[in-house]
Design a protein around this motif. Structure first.
Motif, mmCIF file in Angstrom:
data_model
loop_
_atom_site.group_PDB
_atom_site.id
_atom_site.type_symbol
_atom_site.label_atom_id
_atom_site.label_comp_id
_atom_site.label_asym_id
_atom_site.label_seq_id
_atom_site.Cartn_x
_atom_site.Cartn_y
_atom_site.Cartn_z
ATOM 1 N N MET A 1 0.820 -1.201 0.000
ATOM 2 C CA MET A 1 0.000 0.000 0.000
ATOM 3 C C MET A 1 0.860 1.260 0.000
ATOM 4 S SD MET A 1 -3.202 0.963 2.486
ATOM 5 C CE MET A 1 -2.202 0.951 3.965
ATOM 6 N N MET A 2 1.915 1.245 0.785
ATOM 7 C CA MET A 2 2.802 2.405 0.839
ATOM 8 C C MET A 2 3.563 2.587 -0.476
ATOM 9 S SD MET A 2 4.250 2.137 4.750
ATOM 10 C CE MET A 2 5.195 3.642 4.603
ATOM 11 N N LEU A 3 3.901 1.472 -1.139
ATOM 12 C CA LEU A 3 4.560 1.555 -2.439
ATOM 13 C C LEU A 3 3.640 2.209 -3.460
ATOM 14 C CD1 LEU A 3 6.920 0.885 -4.337
ATOM 15 C CD2 LEU A 3 5.848 -1.367 -4.714
ATOM 16 N N GLY A 4 2.373 1.789 -3.487
ATOM 17 C CA GLY A 4 1.404 2.384 -4.403
ATOM 18 C C GLY A 4 1.230 3.868 -4.137
ATOM 19 N N ALA A 5 1.122 4.232 -2.852
ATOM 20 C CA ALA A 5 0.963 5.645 -2.500
ATOM 21 C C ALA A 5 2.214 6.434 -2.874
ATOM 22 C CB ALA A 5 0.685 5.778 -1.003
ATOM 23 N N GLY A 6 3.395 5.837 -2.648
ATOM 24 C CA GLY A 6 4.637 6.534 -2.942
ATOM 25 C C GLY A 6 4.825 6.794 -4.429
ATOM 26 N N LEU A 7 4.552 5.791 -5.260
ATOM 27 C CA LEU A 7 4.712 5.970 -6.706
ATOM 28 C C LEU A 7 3.711 6.981 -7.247
ATOM 29 C CD1 LEU A 7 5.345 2.297 -7.910
ATOM 30 C CD2 LEU A 7 6.988 4.172 -7.784
ATOM 31 N N MET A 8 2.470 6.915 -6.750
ATOM 32 C CA MET A 8 1.459 7.861 -7.228
ATOM 33 C C MET A 8 1.788 9.276 -6.758
ATOM 34 S SD MET A 8 -1.044 7.458 -9.221
ATOM 35 C CE MET A 8 -2.619 8.094 -9.794
ATOM 36 N N ALA A 9 2.299 9.385 -5.547
ATOM 37 C CA ALA A 9 2.698 10.714 -5.051
ATOM 38 C C ALA A 9 3.870 11.268 -5.868
ATOM 39 C CB ALA A 9 3.081 10.621 -3.576
ATOM 40 N N LEU A 10 4.781 10.385 -6.280
ATOM 41 C CA LEU A 10 5.908 10.814 -7.092
ATOM 42 C C LEU A 10 5.447 11.357 -8.446
ATOM 43 C CD1 LEU A 10 8.983 10.992 -7.483
ATOM 44 C CD2 LEU A 10 8.916 8.643 -8.377
ATOM 45 N N LEU A 11 4.428 10.733 -9.023
ATOM 46 C CA LEU A 11 3.885 11.230 -10.299
ATOM 47 C C LEU A 11 3.326 12.640 -10.150
ATOM 48 C CD1 LEU A 11 2.042 8.102 -11.785
ATOM 49 C CD2 LEU A 11 4.241 9.067 -12.482
ATOM 50 N N GLY A 12 2.930 12.997 -8.936
ATOM 51 C CA GLY A 12 2.400 14.332 -8.695
ATOM 52 C C GLY A 12 3.427 15.429 -8.926
ATOM 53 N N LYS A 13 4.699 15.070 -9.041
ATOM 54 C CA LYS A 13 5.738 16.067 -9.338
ATOM 55 C C LYS A 13 5.578 16.620 -10.736
ATOM 56 C CE LYS A 13 10.777 16.511 -9.648
ATOM 57 N NZ LYS A 13 10.862 17.767 -8.903
ATOM 58 N N TRP A 14 5.008 15.800 -11.643
ATOM 59 C CA TRP A 14 4.859 16.208 -13.046
ATOM 60 C C TRP A 14 3.407 16.439 -13.449
ATOM 61 C CZ3 TRP A 14 7.913 11.982 -11.602
ATOM 62 C CH2 TRP A 14 9.295 12.215 -11.652
ATOM 63 N N ALA A 15 2.456 15.852 -12.718
ATOM 64 C CA ALA A 15 1.041 16.008 -13.100
ATOM 65 C C ALA A 15 0.166 16.034 -11.867
ATOM 66 C CB ALA A 15 0.611 14.864 -14.000
#
Length: 351
Positions: A337-351
């Protein structure tokens, strides 16, 4: 103290009516079909794979569980990073009047949305519980499926011998629930499950349409296009994994597929609409900022409630299977769950 620059109109921002960017038109048209394919794959694959008699036995159960918990993290990160933060920016846009800067409207709308969804689920729960009580069936608010993992006797032994595919999809769960009630089993109302997933879908679909509109006219198209491909696939995986784990009777069997299809088509529809109005639609105008900000904030409230209550509390705190799980399994689920949240949060840097 609020930043003073928010109270004046920034000359670098085009607030006037008019079209958005019209560059890379061919690629923007192609993006409709590319994102349709990736969104459909993310949402449909978990549903079809888990119910297919040919595919399901080939995929370890751990893969489905990983996708489910990874998807939960994706949805939670979407609420905070991809919805609530943009809503705050949109409703404090320099194109808006100073009155919009005097109160945190995005947070207030999200708060109202959380309470509205809570009341809706509370009413649905009470109605569903009363309906089941007439059938002599006990409903566990934190149960997960027929028997809530608490069935005893011959029926319980038989279900262990039944294949996963037959157990979940070939048996009419409503009929089984009535039969199980004679042994004091606990069930979860199918209507309540559908309402819960429908609330999740509603928040995600609003977000997906706005993403499509933005992609169709945004100047930074290439970077946004690549990020949204991954964004939609991850988010689709989150939605699809929740749909795949619904335990529904035969007459509701179509619901997960319909939900996955709806998710798959919303962003492409948003892109198509954006391309159609690209000469007149400017996402920086005051009207566009207000509409987008309000919808994003409303969607954020929906996904915050769903993520924290349905996906975290129900899956980890009140799920009997997780309560009895080993520390290793619990740590693995939380890690996914934390991996999913982390990757999605990282995408927030560009979109």
């Amino acid at each position: 103290m609020k930043n003073a620059r928010l109270y004046r109109r920034d000359d670098s921002v085009d607030c006037s009516p008019g079209g958005g960017s019209d560059t890379f038109f061919g690629l923007r048209v192609a993006s409709v079909f590319i994102i349709l394919a990736t969104s459909m794959f993310g949402a449909l694959f978990p549903v079809l794979a888990r119910r297919s008699p040919r595919i399901s036995p080939l995929i370890p159960h751990r893969v489905f569980e990983t996708a489910k918990y990874f998807g939960s993290g994706v949805i939670i990160a979407t609420a905070f990073i991809h919805l609530l933060d943009p809503a705050t920016d949109e409703l404090t846009s320099p194109c808006l009047s100073p009155a919009w800067q005097e109160y945190p409207y995005a947070l207030a709308i999200a708060l109202c949305s959380i309470f509205m969804i809570f009341i809706l689920e509370l009413v649905a729960f009470r109605w569903g519980t009363a309906k089941l009580a007439k059938l002599g069936i006990t409903h566990d608010a934190h149960g997960h499926g027929v028997g809530g993992h608490a069935a005893h006797g011959p029926e319980g032994a038989k279900s262990e011998e039944t294949s996963a595919v037959q157990e979940k999809y070939d048996i009419d769960l409503e009929a089984e629930a009535i039969a199980a009630a004679k042994n004091g089993a606990v069930v979860e109302n199918p209507t309540a499950q559908i309402i819960g997933v429908a609330i999740l879908e509603f928040g995600v679909l609003l977000h997906s349409v706005l993403i499509g509109l933005t992609l169709a006219v945004d100047e930074e198209f290439k970077v946004l296009f690549i990020v949204i491909i991954f964004h939609q696939m991850f988010e689709g995986l989150g939605v699809g994994s929740r749909l795949a784990y619904l335990k529904l009777p035969q007459n509701y069997r179509f619901a997960p597929i319909v939900g996955a299809l709806l998710y798959g088509i919303t962003t492409p529809i948003g892109i198509a609409v954006g391309l159609g109005v690209r000469t007149t639609y400017n996402p920086n105008t005051a009207t566009a900022s207000i509409v987008s900000g309000v919808l994003d904030a409303f969607s954020a409230g929906i996904l915050i409630y769903t993520g924290l209550v349905e996906l975290m509390a129900h899956e980890f705190l009140f799920n009997k299977e997780m309560q009895n799980a080993s520390n290793k399994k619990l740590a693995y689920a939380i890690g996914c769950m934390m991996l999913g949240a982390g990757l999605m949060a990282l995408l927030g840097k560009w979109a």
